[in-house]
Structure formats: C-alpha cells, structure tokens
Design a protein around this motif. Structure first.
Motif, short mmCIF file in Angstrom:
data_model
loop_
_atom_site.label_atom_id
_atom_site.label_comp_id
_atom_site.label_asym_id
_atom_site.label_seq_id
_atom_site.Cartn_x
_atom_site.Cartn_y
_atom_site.Cartn_z
N CYS A 36 -5.15 9.60 7.75
CA CYS A 36 -4.44 8.85 6.71
C CYS A 36 -4.69 7.35 6.87
O CYS A 36 -4.34 6.57 6.02
CB CYS A 36 -2.97 9.18 6.70
SG CYS A 36 -2.04 8.45 8.03
N GLY A 37 -5.30 6.96 7.98
CA GLY A 37 -5.73 5.58 8.09
C GLY A 37 -4.82 4.67 8.90
O GLY A 37 -5.10 3.49 9.02
N ILE A 39 -2.40 4.37 12.59
CA ILE A 39 -1.76 4.89 13.80
C ILE A 39 -1.01 3.71 14.43
O ILE A 39 -1.58 2.63 14.56
CB ILE A 39 -2.77 5.41 14.83
CG1 ILE A 39 -3.61 6.53 14.24
CG2 ILE A 39 -2.04 5.91 16.09
CD1 ILE A 39 -4.70 7.01 15.18
N GLY A 61 -5.15 0.29 11.78
CA GLY A 61 -4.75 0.35 10.38
C GLY A 61 -5.07 -0.91 9.63
O GLY A 61 -5.70 -1.84 10.15
N CYS A 62 -4.62 -0.94 8.38
CA CYS A 62 -4.93 -2.03 7.48
C CYS A 62 -4.13 -3.28 7.82
O CYS A 62 -3.33 -3.29 8.76
CB CYS A 62 -4.63 -1.61 6.05
SG CYS A 62 -2.88 -1.23 5.80
N ALA A 64 -1.56 -4.55 6.36
CA ALA A 64 -0.11 -4.32 6.27
C ALA A 64 0.38 -3.56 7.50
O ALA A 64 1.48 -3.83 7.99
CB ALA A 64 0.22 -3.53 5.00
N ILE A 102 1.66 -0.12 -2.88
CA ILE A 102 0.76 0.88 -2.30
C ILE A 102 0.78 0.83 -0.77
O ILE A 102 0.34 1.75 -0.10
CB ILE A 102 -0.67 0.65 -2.86
CG1 ILE A 102 -1.59 1.82 -2.57
CG2 ILE A 102 -1.28 -0.64 -2.38
CD1 ILE A 102 -2.90 1.77 -3.33
N LYS A 103 1.33 -0.26 -0.21
CA LYS A 103 1.36 -0.42 1.24
C LYS A 103 2.76 -0.25 1.84
O LYS A 103 2.96 -0.47 3.03
CB LYS A 103 0.85 -1.82 1.63
CG LYS A 103 -0.59 -2.07 1.22
CD LYS A 103 -1.58 -1.28 2.07
CE LYS A 103 -3.00 -1.72 1.76
NZ LYS A 103 -3.98 -0.94 2.53
N HIS A 105 4.27 2.32 2.59
CA HIS A 105 4.30 3.36 3.63
C HIS A 105 4.06 2.78 5.03
O HIS A 105 4.45 3.38 6.01
CB HIS A 105 3.26 4.45 3.32
CG HIS A 105 1.86 4.00 3.55
ND1 HIS A 105 1.17 3.22 2.64
CD2 HIS A 105 1.03 4.18 4.60
CE1 HIS A 105 -0.03 2.95 3.13
NE2 HIS A 105 -0.14 3.52 4.31
#
Lengths: 134, 391
Positions: A36-37, A39, A61-62, A64, A102-103, A105
């Motif tokens: 899911c991208g 951890i 992760g990204c 965010a 969208i971020k 989560h």
C-alpha cells in the motif's frame, strides 16, 4: 490547492523530527505494508510516571507519511500515556495545517502506529508484573 | 538554484521557433479557416502547410490522412471509439495491452460499459507485449487492436511492425498511440501496416491543446464531434489555427533534428544511469535495456517510496516523476510496473527521468551529485532498509 501539501507538511518532510530508533524502547508500534506504500515504525520510551520521555520513528512512505510520523512524535513527547491515547489522526493532521484528502490515511497510520506502541508498552508492563520498572 | 527539467515524457518546453510561428495567428491573422474571404484563406493556407509538415514527420505522402485534434487523448478516443462505433455490425471485440496510457485504457473501459469486449494482453518483465497471446486473442469478432508504440513510463518500444503484420493478416484494424514515439523514433506510418496513429504537440516541443490522428485512407471511422465540415468532415470544430501552426513548426524541426537529437539524448541518459549505478546500491532498471526510447530512464530505488524522492529532488530544483504525471495523484502503484511483474514493494520506489533537448551533461552531473545523499538519507529513515541491514 487539492493534492498539494501545506507549508507545515513540507517543513516536517524536509526536516523530520525524531528520526531513528530507541534500542531499549518501552514500546514499538508497526503498521502498514509496502504494497500500500506506507510503513511506519514508532518507538516510545516511557518513565515510571507513565510519561513518554522520548519518541522516534522510521517510515517508508510519501511526504505525508514522513510528515505525520514526525508530527506524532513531537505531539506525544512529554505527554502521559493517558494523554497520548487521546492524540487522534485529526489532531496530527490539524497540527500539520491539514493534509490533502487523498493523504488523510497517512494520519490514520500515524495514530495506529502510536496505539500500537502504547499497546506494546502496556503488554510488556503487564508481562513484567506490577513491581517491575520496565 | 539550478533548474533541471527531466520530465519531458509528461510535457516539453515549447521551442522558440514554434512560439514565433504561432504568434501572428493570435494577432493579425485571425480569420476562420472555413471562410471564403482573404482572412479565412490565409488561415487555411497556414493549416494546409502545417498538415504537410505533420504528414512528413509521420511518414505519409497523403495530407488527407492527417486529422488535427485537441491532443493525444482526443486522438486516442477518436481512433478507438470511432472504429468501435463504425464497425459495430462487424464485431464487438477490441484487443489492447495492460500497459497502455489511460487515454487508451479508460476509453476501452468505457466501451466495455457499452457492451464491447476488451482483451488486455499481458506484457513480459521488460514490458514487451506478448505476441503469442495477442495472436491467440484475435477472434472473428475482433475489430481493433490498439497497442502503444512506446511506453510513457518505462520507455519500452513495442514491436509495432510485427503487430501490424498480424493485424493485416487477420483483417483487423490496428491503432497505435505513438504519443511518446513521434519525434523520438524514426518511422514511416506508410510502412507500418498501421491504420490509425495518435500524436500530441506538447510532447515534441510544440504547444499544448493540439495533436493529430493519422487515419489511413479508406479506414472506416465514426466521428466523435458533430458539427461543421471541418477536417474533411471527420472532426467538427473551428480549427485551432495557432496551435496547428505551432505543431507544424515543431514537426518540421523534429524531423530535421531527430537523428542527432536522439544520439545526444541516449548518450546523456546512459551517462546518468551509469552514474547512478556507480554511486547507489540496490537499484534496478525498469523497461527493456535496449528496445527503449532514447530519452527515458526508469529506475527503481529499493526500500524507498517514490514521492519522497520526487519531493526531495524538487527541493534541489530537479523535476522528475513517479511513473506518469497523470497517475501521481493516485495511491495505486503504477499499472505498468505491476503488469511487468515488478515486486509490489519495489514499484513504489521507481522514478522516471525523461530527458529533453535542453538537457546537458552538467545537468546530469548536478543530478548525480544530489541524488546519492537524498537516497542515503531516505533509506536511513526507511524501516525496510533497516530490515535488510539486519539480515
């Protein structure tokens, strides 16, 4: 500005606070998976007055995900376990000046990592018995 | 701060010559090309001239096979829906690949809702379409094969000539989305057994909002837009004269410079990749090692997530992307890398460097200088890297 990061998010992404590990952590929370991208691994150090004296993280992760990890460690340092349990994903997002929809989560993951670390701490404490200083 | 733009597969900087050519058509030459008076005739002459230049670039001697559209997406929609609707009585089956651009994939999905059947042919680990599977997928009901010329994310060049032959043998129309291939690869549409071919202006240093669809003479196609008799009755709407002129100029220069330009880009790209491999461990090249667009380099950085790399490079003035710009707002891993069978954890850390005519060796050295420390810092933050070090 949908989809764009706030200044605060970018600031925490550029200079994340509390990156690293606590070798003798009182509790560790692990959430997410690489598919899911995201951890997150969150470490907390708790003293015998149940105050979180230190917190560190490692995150895959990204932007965010990194910023929320950084912010959640900042928010819980100095708080008691009971106070830290009240830190919600919304509080993390709010402290960062908001997150793109969208971020959101990522903030949920940060909350879950925190709960995970606290659960781990509680479980360890229980296992060690009431007289142990952990 | 130095600015290095390495996202030319997303869009390019319009070249000065194209802009210069366009300006008069935003000012004094404003006639409607359909008008009979001199204002109109002047605009018509400009459109005809541009059509010839685009026809030359695409490799057709017939200007009547070039239709201007608003861009690559419209060209893809026009080709796929247009053929599907025109051949409805003949069949209802379309074949495409799993790695197409969303302009093709989502058009096919839309047609599925209308009752058409679509086969999404698999690709190999280098992103080459499986030709055996493609052949097997053809049925008497198949009306169209649509396979991209070259992939936008990893740059793999598909065997378009072979696919064209297969399609011709079976009497099936063949469309190729050549948005990334035009001006990067030498080809002549007339020699490809291609019936329809899409291109875009802004990927070849021309303006945005303009593109073209090559339609081989005699191809049955239903129009998307209904209205006036523009574009030989196939695409209604007053012509975007300035855009068309800009596209024509970009096409003319691209044709002239193609060989030299691509030698230069390939050299720079390979220099960049060699530098990355020599400085950074645990990287993988995504896409075919040789059959690849000369400007495209897609590299997977293990243990990392792509956006964090993109943002860090952005802070250093370097523009790259994770996969395609159109999907970077989504959380799904790249459908292209997934179709190639890349490990899900590794699709996350893939970065596309797509070079363009402005790039220099100094740009590459600058990127190589900042990339190493960024990857190192992010890996130190990554719990996955940590796991690897312990085992």
């Amino acid at each position: 500005m949908e989809g764009q990061y706030s200044e605060k998010v970018m600031e925490h992404f550029k200079n994340p606070r509390n990156v690293g590990e606590i070798p003798d952590a009182s509790g560790v929370g692990n959430v997410g998976n690489p598919v899911c991208g995201d951890i997150m691994r969150l470490y907390i150090k708790v003293d015998d007055k149940e105050v979180i004296t230190d917190a560190k993280f490692k995150t895959f992760g990204c932007g965010a995900a990194i910023a929320t990890s950084s912010m959640v460690t900042e928010l819980i340092k100095g708080k008691t376990i009971q106070e830290a349990l009240k830190v919600s994903n919304h509080a993390v997002a709010e402290a960062l000046g908001g997150l793109p929809k969208i971020k959101m989560h990522c903030s949920v993951l940060a909350e879950q990592a925190l709960r995970g670390a606290i659960d781990d701490y509680m479980a360890k404490k229980k296992a060690q018995g009431p007289n142990s200083k952990g | 701060m130095r600015k290095v733009y390495l996202d030319n597969n997303a869009t390019t900087r319009m070249r000065e010559e194209a802009l210069e050519a366009m300006l008069p058509y935003y000012k004094e030459i404003y006639g409607n090309a359909s008008s009979v008076h001199e204002f109109g005739r002047t605009a018509r002459i400009a459109i005809d001239g541009a059509r010839k230049k685009v026809a030359d670039l695409l490799g057709t001697s017939s200007v009547e096979e070039v239709f201007f559209t608003s861009g690559g997406t419209e060209a893809d929609n026009f080709a796929i829906k247009g053929v599907a609707h025109a051949l409805k009585a003949k069949g209802d089956h379309i074949i495409t690949s799993a790695i197409e651009h969303h302009a093709v994939l989502n058009t096919c999905k839309f047609l599925e809702k209308e009752g058409y059947k679509v086969t999404y042919v698999k690709v190999g680990k280098d992103a080459l379409v499986d030709l055996d599977e493609l052949k097997k997928a053809i049925t008497p009901k198949t009306i169209l094969i649509t396979i991209m010329y070259a992939n936008n994310e990893v740059g793999t060049i598909e065997p378009i000539e072979e696919i064209g032959k297969i399609a011709k043998e079976k009497g099936v129309y063949f469309h190729t989305d050549a948005v990334q291939a035009v001006a990067k690869l030498p080809f002549e549409a007339r020699n490809l057994n291609v019936d329809l071919l899409s291109m875009s202006g802004h990927k070849i240093y021309g303006p945005k909002g303009i593109g073209a669809l090559y339609i081989r003479k005699g191809t049955k196609i239903t129009q998307l837009f209904h209205g006036g008799h523009h574009e030989m009755g196939k695409r209604a709407g007053t012509e975007n004269v300035a855009g068309i002129v800009g596209l024509g100029k970009a096409a003319e220069l691209a044709r002239k410079e193609l060989g030299e330009e691509n030698r230069k880009l390939k050299e720079l790209r390979d220099y960049l990749y060699k530098g990355i491999v020599s400085k950074i461990q645990d990287v993988r090249l995504n896409g075919h090692p040789e059959k690849r667009l000369p400007n495209t380099l897609n590299v997977g950085f293990k243990y990392l997530e792509g956006e964090s790399i993109v943002l860090n490079l952005d802070m250093e003035g370097i523009a790259v992307s994770t996969g395609s710009a159109c999907t970077s707002g989504s959380l799904e891993p790249s459908h292209v890398l997934t179709a190639m069978g890349v490990d899900p954890a590794e699709t996350q850390g893939s970065i596309r460097f797509s070079l363009g005519r402005d790039n220099t060796k100094e740009d590459m050295d600058y990127v190589l200088g900042v990339l190493g420390p960024i990857i190192k810092r992010l890996r130190e933050m990554s719990p996955l890297y940590d796991g690897r070090k312990q085992t």
